[in-house]
Structure formats: structure tokens, C-alpha cells
Scaffold this motif. Structure first.
Motif, PDB file in Angstrom:
ATOM      1  N   LEU A 132      -8.812 -10.122   2.883  1.00 45.67           N
ATOM      2  CA  LEU A 132      -8.673  -8.671   2.898  1.00 45.67           C
ATOM      3  C   LEU A 132      -7.174  -8.391   2.973  1.00 45.67           C
ATOM      4  O   LEU A 132      -6.470  -8.946   3.821  1.00 45.67           O
ATOM      5  CB  LEU A 132      -9.360  -8.054   4.122  1.00 45.67           C
ATOM      6  N   VAL A 133      -6.673  -7.532   2.082  1.00 46.00           N
ATOM      7  CA  VAL A 133      -5.237  -7.241   2.010  1.00 46.00           C
ATOM      8  C   VAL A 133      -5.030  -5.744   2.193  1.00 46.00           C
ATOM      9  O   VAL A 133      -5.848  -4.931   1.735  1.00 46.00           O
ATOM     10  CB  VAL A 133      -4.658  -7.704   0.650  1.00 46.00           C
ATOM     11  N   ASN A 134      -3.938  -5.378   2.869  1.00 45.60           N
ATOM     12  CA  ASN A 134      -3.690  -3.949   3.072  1.00 45.60           C
ATOM     13  C   ASN A 134      -3.055  -3.294   1.844  1.00 45.60           C
ATOM     14  O   ASN A 134      -2.596  -3.971   0.913  1.00 45.60           O
ATOM     15  CB  ASN A 134      -2.853  -3.695   4.336  1.00 45.60           C
ATOM     16  N   LYS A 135      -3.044  -1.989   1.843  1.00 44.44           N
ATOM     17  CA  LYS A 135      -2.565  -1.219   0.700  1.00 44.44           C
ATOM     18  C   LYS A 135      -1.106  -1.541   0.378  1.00 44.44           C
ATOM     19  O   LYS A 135      -0.737  -1.705  -0.798  1.00 44.44           O
ATOM     20  CB  LYS A 135      -2.722   0.273   1.009  1.00 44.44           C
ATOM     21  N   THR A 136      -0.248  -1.646   1.418  1.00 43.27           N
ATOM     22  CA  THR A 136       1.160  -1.966   1.196  1.00 43.27           C
ATOM     23  C   THR A 136       1.320  -3.324   0.527  1.00 43.27           C
ATOM     24  O   THR A 136       2.140  -3.494  -0.393  1.00 43.27           O
ATOM     25  CB  THR A 136       1.936  -1.941   2.533  1.00 43.27           C
ATOM     26  N   GLU A 196       0.437  -3.029  -3.128  1.00 40.34           N
ATOM     27  CA  GLU A 196       1.501  -2.340  -3.872  1.00 40.34           C
ATOM     28  C   GLU A 196       2.689  -3.271  -4.113  1.00 40.34           C
ATOM     29  O   GLU A 196       3.306  -3.236  -5.177  1.00 40.34           O
ATOM     30  CB  GLU A 196       1.937  -1.090  -3.101  1.00 40.34           C
ATOM     31  N   LYS A 197       3.036  -4.101  -3.106  1.00 41.16           N
ATOM     32  CA  LYS A 197       4.140  -5.050  -3.278  1.00 41.16           C
ATOM     33  C   LYS A 197       3.812  -6.080  -4.366  1.00 41.16           C
ATOM     34  O   LYS A 197       4.700  -6.580  -5.051  1.00 41.16           O
ATOM     35  CB  LYS A 197       4.424  -5.770  -1.956  1.00 41.16           C
ATOM     36  N   LEU A 198       2.521  -6.390  -4.502  1.00 39.16           N
ATOM     37  CA  LEU A 198       2.100  -7.326  -5.544  1.00 39.16           C
ATOM     38  C   LEU A 198       2.036  -6.668  -6.922  1.00 39.16           C
ATOM     39  O   LEU A 198       1.769  -7.343  -7.925  1.00 39.16           O
ATOM     40  CB  LEU A 198       0.727  -7.912  -5.192  1.00 39.16           C
TER      41      LEU A 198
END
Length: 797
Positions: free
Chosen positions: A560-564, A567-569
């Protein structure tokens, strides 16, 4: 002559009891506040200074730069110390420490005594050579050489063995392993961030440390330089070494790592470094407290000057007669200085008594253990003596020069007229209220910023989640059984496990993903979570799903990855689902879900890329449970029964996530309370002086008021006449104080990545408060004068 001055000063004080009381009260309270503030500032500034060579010891910290990110963290690789010792001649000694206390506990047993310890370090054999403690038993050279060696502080040894002298050579059991006490050191002689109860040889947990690699970075590293001026040279050589060693690899990987060093005496003030110990204070806030102390003294001195010059007409004849009798101006100046000196000396004595009385309340508010001991603290005696001299000079200079300048001919002929005194008093009162406006505005901003960080939704259900630490192998082995039985308790809604505290995620990784350019690296905060992680914390799912259908024993990793992070990816939440991703090469897996951003560190820091993973590992240091808080007492009792049956060797200690979040701002909260308290004191002292000044000026205009009343003026007009000057002064004070407060508080808010806006109403409220307080102070005397009988004031005309 000196005795004569004293007698005159005493008579003057007795003759004007009310004004003397106001002056002494204001100065005493101001000195009390200054004593407490300076003791607090001195205490906070003393960290690490008790080490014999503190000025030669530096901490090595890491700077990790990736695509668009620069992260400064307190930890460094063990290789840094090896390079320092072998390749940098400025290095005298080096050591590195693994701080076990971060999120962990130690259960220590000796015979029938059991204690839970949290301040535990693992350190290499050079630790006590760099940080010189006095050994009561053992010695610094070999105390940490062998495996299973442990060094205790004197207070810890007394806790286990009653007598610290009995500890050396004994075997104690810590987290299921036996350790031999190879040293006992005296308790720290001062404040330190390296606060430990026991230090264990590092090879006891990691075996032979591999110093050949720059990663992982798990240690706090310290070096002692052979010359305190060699710091810059050391840093340059260390950075050049890593560049020569892996510079090409860093360029290819899209990141750069370098090092910074700073004196250990500055660790307590550096709030910009991540992965560090939490008990810090910014120098700006300490400077603010010093400024408040100076403001309080200034306000008290202004009170004295105002009242002294306001009473000048009453003392004009005294000065005239003394000059006619042959007194020189120099003698009069000395006399007036002497009066100020006596008042100041008496005020300092009273201030010390008030500070002693107030100290327990301050210690409770600030979380300190300050005390006043004049016999064992000669520096405090010097500070108090300095107070007497400085205040006497500041408060006495203008009155002494002003009163001694009167011309005897004009005074005795009745043609004497005071010039300039009223203008000077207006300037001083304006200065007083400018300071008050500044302090009130600052206090409001600090209060609302702290309320913002404590009440703003941080992105998960902190109020409903409790947790237990699983600090040893036995507790971690019981995790599955604990979870299964907790889930059957009425009131427990979800249970999950992790290896990191959700309120302070420390672990950093360099993420990799299919399609991500080779020369791009993005730093992620990472933590483990099992199947129920998403549901336990109530994160908002933006795309995909959680781990409900995944298993701890699955051969694949899921994220599970956060929104930030997404976006960085360079992805949208929907595009991220199913991507081949890992927080390092060996942990490649699949992104199953994207959650909205949440705060996993304090509001001082920006939200960083974050990922939680589940997969083929089972290292859980914490057990989290989402609970119906209306049933918390019964839930707690049931959980305690389950815990005792499955983990009988450890006490049941349930903690609350929302309390852990509040601890992130404990220092800010303490400082806000301190600032508020002394702001109120400053305003009270200012009002005390204003009350005395208004009283005198109303008394001086008694006959004018009587004439106006005889001519038909009503009470409201007289009150307005006496008050309008102060309203004008306060408006000017606000116009001066607002921009100063705006600049100062803007700088303070820069210390938070997420902060309130400096709205206009904070300044308006400060202005209204000063107007209201001043008018309440002045109106009593104004109304009293306005209601007085004009016959009484005009009887002698």
C-alpha cells in the motif's frame, strides 16, 4: 554621607508608600520571572557540556539526496567511523551506537526483581572512550569488548542490587539473554540526549559488524577530533572518500549521499534532522524566552522611571533646598541612584523568594527539575548581582539625571516648570504596550498553531487505536495467538501488527519500480503491516484494495503506497495498481492499493513517500487494535487476561496512539504554556505601572477636574478627557507592535511544514486586549476622580 543617603531613601519610601509598593512589586515579579526563565534557558543550553572534551566531540549525520528530495537524517553507516579512523588523520576516536529504545523495551531480571527498561544502547568498544564517564567499577578500555557485556549506570545498579558496588561481575537476564555486568558508571553529571540506563556491547546483537558497506544506515555515529578546529577538514575528507568510493554508483542510482558533522553540544537544538531523538528545542524559542525576560525587566524599569519622573514636582523643592545648602549635582545623582539601588536590592531579595515559591509549579508545567541553591550555585549569585547593577543603572539613570537638573532659583520662586517629562513618559508607555501587543499576538499564534496540529485530522483513526509493544522473541512468537483471541473480544473491531510506530515512522528505503529510470531514486518511509492494516487505521483508500486477501506467508510482497509516493513515482493512483514495485531490490512486489496522505511524523515535517508491505516475513514489534472506546475499560480488562496467559513474563501495558501523537508536540506545548504564563506576567507588570501613573496624574489634575465639574462638565466627559491620551498611545503601540509580531511569528511558523495562516484577526484581538486591559486599569482612577466632590478639591483656592 552614605548613612545620610540611606536615611533619605528610607524616608522617601515611607512618605510615598503606594508608589514604593508599586515599584517594588513590579520589579520583584519581573525579577522572579527573569530568574525562572534564565534558569530554564541555562538548563536547556547545558546539554552534553559536562563531558570533559565536549568541544572536540562531533556527531556525523547523513544527507540523502534523491530526485527532488533532500533528507537530512541523524543516523549514519558504521563504515563512516571506520573510514574516519583509518583514512582521516584528524580523527582521535570514533564510536557508533544503536539506540534500542526507539519503539522497543527491555525486560531485565535479576533474581526475583523484574524491570522494564527503555533507555538501552548497543555500542561498540570505544563508546566510553569518546564519552568519558567516571567508572565506579570496571574501565573504559575493556568494558564493552566482549560479547554479552553490559555497563549499568549507578542508579540502575542500585535498582537491581541495592548497592551499586555489588553489581560488578554479576549476571543479569535481559530479553531472554544473559549478560555480565562489566562496568558501573556514575550517573551523568549534566543534561544529555544520550540518556541511557545501560549500554550493551554491540557485538552481542549484531555479531561482527560489517564495516565494508555504506548501507544499511542504522547507527548514531560520533567522532572525537584531535583539534576542535579540524571539523571542516574532517567533513570534506569524509565526503571526498564516499565520492571516490561509490560516486559512480550513486550517479547511476540517481541519488547522492554525503555527510555533515556538528558539535554534540548543538544536537539538542537541531530540529531539522530526521530520525533523531524527540526531546529538542529550537534556539529561536530559547531566544524568544530570553527576549521575554528582557521585556519583562524593561517593563518593570519603565514603571519605575515613569513614576519617578511623574513625582518630580513633589521632589523639586527638596532638590532646590539641597542645592542652596551646598549640595553638588553629583551628590544628588548619587542619592537618587542610591534610592534606586535600595529598591532594586529589596526587589531582588523578594524576587528570589517568589521564584523559590513558584519553582514547583514551573517544574510541573515545563517538565523540569530546576531549583535555586545560592550556596552551591555561584553563577546564580553573579546573575542576581548583575540584576541589581543593571536594573539600578537602567531604572535610575534618567530619574537621577532628570531630578538633579532642577534649578533652585526657579523652584523656590515658584516659576519651575517640568519640560520634556510628559513626552518621555508617553514614549515609555508606548514602548510598554508595544511589547505587550507583540507578546499577546505571539501567544495567540502559538496557541492556535498548537491547537491546529493537535486537532487537525491526521489521516487515520488515531482516537480509536491502542497498541502493545512486543519487545522480545517470546512476545513476538505469541502474536498470532494474541491477535486471534483479541479479535473475539466484544469492542475490538480490528487487530494488526507492525514493525514501526505509526506516529513516528523512521525506516528509510530507496524505492525501485519497473519503468522508473535507472538514474532516479526516490526515498520512501517503509513499515510492515499484516492483512488488517488498512482497516485497523481507517486510511482512505484512493484506488485498489488492502491486504485482506493476502497472507504473511505468501511468497510475494504486496504494497500500500500513499498519494505523495505515487505522485513522486509519476503515476496516478489508478495507474499505480499492479505495478511491480519494491522499497528495495530484494523486496520487489506488487502495489495493491493507494491510500490518501496521512501524517506519520509531526507537523514540523512534510509528508514523505510512504509504503506499508506484507509478505514473507513475520517481524512484528507492535500489535495495534481498533477499539470501540465506549467499551475501553472492559476491553482493556479482557485484553489483559489474554496477554497474561500468553505472555506471562511481561507486564500488560496498553498504550494509546493519540497520546503518542500528542507526545510529538510535548515540547511545543510546554513552551507555549511557559510563554503564555510570562506574557500574562509582563502585561500585569505593565498594568501595575500604568495604574500608578494614572493614579498620580489624576491626583495632579484634581483641581482642574473640580473646576470643570463646577462649570458643568459631566462624569463621562471627564472620564473621556483623562482616558483619551492612553487610547492614542495604545493605538500607536499596536501600529508599531503588529509588524514586529508578524515578522517574528512568520519565522516561528516556518518551523512547521503545515501551519496556520497569519490572519488579521490575531492582530486585531491583540489590539483589543491591550485597549481593554489599559482602559480597565486607567478607568478606575478616572472614574474615581470624576466622581470626586469639587468642593474638596477647590477648598483651598
Amino acid at each position: 554621607m552614605f548613612r545620610n543617603y540611606i536615611n533619605i531613601a528610607i524616608r522617601s519610601l515611607k512618605r510615598q508608600k503606594a508608589y514604593s509598593l508599586i515599584n517594588i512589586s513590579g520589579l520583584s515579579v519581573g525579577i522572579m520571572a527573569c530568574i525562572i526563565i534564565l534558569l530554564y534557558v541555562r538548563n536547556e543550553s547545558s546539554y552534553e557540556k559536562f563531558y570533559p572534551d565536549a568541544d572536540k566531540i562531533y556527531r556525523v549525520t547523513s544527507i540523502f539526496e534523491t530526485s527532488g528530495q533532500t533528507e537530512h537524517i541523524a543516523i549514519a553507516p558504521s563504515k563512516a567511523t571506520q573510514v574516519a579512523l583509518e583514512h582521516i588523520p584528524e580523527t582521535e576516536l570514533a564510536t557508533f551506537v544503536f539506540d534500542w529504545s526507539v519503539g522497543r523495551e527491555f525486560l531485565v531480571r535479576y533474581e526475583d526483581k523484574i524491570f522494564t527498561e527503555t533507555n538501552v544502547f548497543y555500542a561498540d568498544s570505544s563508546f566510553f572512550k569518546v564519552f568519558q564517564y567516571r567508572f565506579l567499577d570496571g574501565n573504559a578500555n575493556n568494558a564493552l569488548l566482549k560479547k554479552q557485556s553490559i555497563v549499568l549506570t549507578e542508579s540502575t545498579a542500585q535498582k537491581y542490587f541495592d548497592n551499586a558496588a555489588d553489581a560488578y561481575g554479576k549476571t543479569i537476564n535481559a530479553n531472554g539473554s544473559d549478560f555480565v555486568v562489566t562496568g558501573v558508571v556514575a550517573n551523568p553529571a549534566g543534561n544529555t540526549a544520550l540518556n541511557f540506563d545501560m549500554v550493551i556491547s554491540l557485538n552481542s546483537i549484531f555479531g561482527q559488524i560489517d564495516n565494508s558497506r555504506w548501507f544499511p544506515m542504522n547507527y548514531f555515529s560520533y567522532v572525537k577530533l584531535n583539534d576542535k578546529s579540524a571539523a571542516e577538514s574532517f567533513k570534506n575528507k569524509l565526503n571526498q572518500y564516499i565520492e571516490d568510493d561509490i560516486g559512480d554508483e550513486m550517479t547511476a542510482g540517481g541519488f547522492k549521499m554525503s555527510f555533515e558533522i556538528a558539535p554534540i553540544t548543538q544536537m539538542h537544538f537541531d530540529t531539522s534532522i530526521g530520525s533523531d531523538y524527540p526531546e529538542k528545542i529550537s534556539k529561536e524559542l530559547l531566544y524568544s524566552l530570553v527576549a521575554i525576560a528582557a521585556f519583562i525587566l524593561l517593563i518593570a524599569c519603565i514603571n519605575y522611571i515613569n513614576l519617578s519622573t511623574a513625582k518630580s514636582e513633589k521632589r523639586a523643592k527638596e532638590v532646590g533646598i539641597r542645592k542652596v545648602m551646598g549640595a553638588y549635582r553629583r551628590q544628588l545623582i548619587l542619592q537618587f541612584y542610591g534610592e534606586t539601588f535600595m529598591i532594586t536590592l529589596l526587589s531582588v531579595i523578594i524576587g528570589v523568594v517568589l521564584a523559590e515559591i513558584s519553582m514547583p509549579f514551573f517544574n510541573q508545567m515545563a517538565g523540569t527539575q530546576l531549583s535555586i541553591n545560592l550556596q552551591s550555585d555561584p553563577s546564580l549569585m553573579l546573575i542576581l548581582f548583575g540584576f541589581v547593577l543593571v536594573i539600578s543603572f537602567i531604572a535610575g539613570s534618567y530619574p537621577a539625571s532628570f531630578l538633579s537638573s532642577f534649578q533652585p532659583v526657579k523652584v523656590l520662586k515658584g516659576t519651575f516648570n517640568v519640560k520634556g517629562g510628559n513626552v518621555f513618559r508617553r514614549i515609555l508607555v508606548t514602548l510598554q504596550f508595544t511589547v505587550s501587543v507583540f507578546l499577546i499576538t505571539g501567544t495567540l499564534v502559538i496557541f492556535y498553531q498548537l491547537r491546529y496540529v493537535q486537532n487537525t485530522d491526521i489521516g487515520y483513526d488515531q482516537d480509536q487505536v491502542v497498541y502493545l509493544k512486543l519487545p522480545d522473541r517470546a512476545a513476538r512468537n505469541a502474536y498470532n495467538s494474541l491477535k486471534t483471541q483479541f479479535e473475539t473480544i466484544t469492542g475490538v473491531e480490528e487487530v494488526t501488527g507492525s514493525n514501526n510506530e505509526i506516529s513516528n515512522v523512521l525506516s528509510g528505503w530507496g524505492a525501485v519500480m519497473d519503468g522508473l529510470p535507472k538514474n532516479v531514486s526516490i526515498s520512501f518511509r517503509g513499515m510492515y503491516g499484516d492483512q488488517d492494516f488498512l482497516e485497523t487505521f481507517g486510511f482512505e483508500l484512493l484506488a485498489g484494495e488492502g491486504f485482506k486477501n493476502k497472507s504473511d506467508w505468501d511468497s510475494s510482497f504486496y504494497y500500500l503506497v500513499n498519494k505523495t509516493g505515487i505522485e513522486k513515482l509519476g503515476l496516478t493512483p489508478e495507474e499505480a495498481i499492479g505495478k511491480h514495485f519494491g522499497i528495495e531490490e530484494s523486496m520487489m512486489g506488487t502495489i495493491t492499493g493507494v491510500v490518501d496522505d496521512f501524517h506519520f511524523t509531526s507537523f514540523h515535517n512534510d509528508i514523505e513517500p510512504w509504503a506499508v508491505y506484507t509478505g514473507p516475513q513475520d517481524y512484528k514489534q507492535l500489535l495495534y487494535a481498533k477499539v470501540n472506546m465506549s467499551r475501553i475499560e472492559s476491553v482493556k480488562a479482557e485484553m489483559a487476561k489474554v496477554w497474561t496467559s500468553l505472555v506471562p513474563n511481561r507486564p500488560f501495558e496498553l498504550r494509546y496512539v493519540d497520546e503518542a501523537v500528542k507526545e510529538l508536540y510535548e515540547k511545543d506545548k510546554q513552551l507555549s504554556q511557559i510563554i503564555l504564563t510570562f506574557t500574562v506576567l509582563a502585561i500585569a507588570i505593565g498594568c501595575l505601572g500604568l495604574f500608578g501613573l494614572a493614579s498620580y496624574l489624576a491626583e495632579k489634575r484634581t483641581k482642574e477636574i473640580g473646576i470643570r465639574k463646577v462649570l458643568g462638565a459631566d462624569v463621562s466627559k471627564i472620564v473621556m478627557m483623562l482616558s483619551k491620551e492612553y487610547v492614542r498611545i495604545i493605538l500607536i503601540s499596536n501600529l508599531i507592535g503588529w509588524p514586529i509580531a508578524y515578522i517574528a511569528m512568520s519565522r516561528w511558523l516556518e518551523g512547521f511544514a503545515y501551519s496556520i495562516n497569519l490572519s488579521w484577526y490575531y492582530f486585531l484581538i491583540a489590539g483589543l486586549v491591550t485597549v481593554m486591559v489599559a482602559m480597565l486599569t486607567v478607568s478606575y482612577q478616572s472614574v474615581k476622580a470624576a466622581f470626586s466632590n469639587p468642593v474638596d478639591s477647590l477648598r483651598n483656592e
